[in-house]
Design a protein around this motif. Structure first.
Motif: not given
Lengths: 165, 140
Positions: B17-32
């Protein structure tokens, strides 16, 4: 068009590994990395995509003094003349990505990216109307001129946003 | 840590399992980290009002990166020789993703051993969001 100089830096690798949720010590702990088979901090397998940071013309980064298509006072800072979903004016959606590793990246490497256009093709999509695919091949060479990663990306522009049903 | 040809067979699988309840903040983190600041991944106003989506959604490359963690956990560090994917469905905030590698073939080339894998990542409904392949160098 591409990163002329893409320096591979330990701090950047750490931030990238965190962002993909990978806490493997080889991406941030030099002492640990010395005990591993590579013997050094290396970059995670998809790290080459972060060369976008070093591409002066990369379109998906706000640039000082220029309008940005994301929201500000209005939902978008750029008025588009035509419709088209998916990319929302930002270069379409990413359909495929392929990497071939000739060796793995490590801090201290300085890469140069050479971009070659690939094929273009169209398809009628069930969930998003007409799809236009285009392929880009990027060759990453190191400071010695040796090919280290070959990347092939496929982007797609959709006629309308992808239907979620 | 590395895989050995003599302990593997075609059809073997490795799943995480690579992510559970993916948070929006992770998308911000990945953008950066990645440099892909397309607002469709982080700007809910733009994603819903301009692009016409129900919310922001994840970068395909984020899902590929997270699936890559499953792969390197399986084959070992610095062992991948190829990794490629197609993004087959969008990934949304809140999704739960499971990534799986299946052994397709074991090969020997010039005295070196390699493994070929098929790769698949599915969401909480079992729908495939990423499909692909990988190859890695393994021990004899």
């Amino acid at each position: 068009m591409a990163a002329k100089k893409f320096p591979i830096e330990a701090g950047h690798i750490m931030l990238f590994a965190r962002a993909v949720g990978d806490d493997n010590q080889i991406y941030h702990d030099e002492d640990y990395a010395k005990t591993t088979e590579p013997g050094t901090i290396i970059a995670p397998p998809t790290f080459a995509i972060a060369s976008a940071q070093f591409d002066p013309d990369y379109p998906l980064r706000p640039k000082s003094g220029q309008p940005w298509f994301g929201s500000g006072k209005e939902p978008t800072g750029v008025q588009r003349s035509s419709g088209g979903g998916g990319g929302g004016g930002g270069g379409g959606l990413h359909a495929e990505q392929h990497f071939e590793y000739h060796r793995h990246l490590k801090p201290g490497d300085v890469l140069t990216a050479t971009v070659k256009p690939g094929k273009t093709w169209e398809k009628e999509g069930r969930r998003s109307g007409k799809l236009v695919f285009s392929e880009t091949i990027t060759e990453y060479r190191d400071q010695k001129g040796e090919l280290v990663i070959t990347a092939r990306g496929v982007g797609v522009r959709t006629e309308r946003p992808v239907d979620q049903n | 840590m590395a895989l050995s040809a003599h302990t593997l067979k075609v059809g073997d699988t490795h799943e995480e399992q690579i992510v559970n309840n993916r948070p929006r903040t992770q998308l911000v983190q990945y953008s950066g980290a990645s440099g892909d600041y397309n607002p469709i991944h982080t700007d809910e106003v733009f994603a819903t009002k301009v692009a016409g989506y129900p919310s922001v959604f994840a970068h395909g490359m984020l899902t590929m990166g997270m699936t890559g963690k499953m792969l390197t956990n399986y084959v070992g560090d610095g062992r991948l020789t190829k990794y490629g994917v197609r993004f087959t469905r969008q990934v949304w905030p809140g999704d739960v993703l499971t990534a799986k590698a299946t052994v397709e073939a074991l090969r020997e080339e010039g005295g070196k051993h390699f493994i070929d894998l098929t790769v698949s990542t599915v969401n909480q409904e079992g729908a495939e969001v990423l499909s692909g392949y990988a190859s890695a160098r393994i021990d004899p």
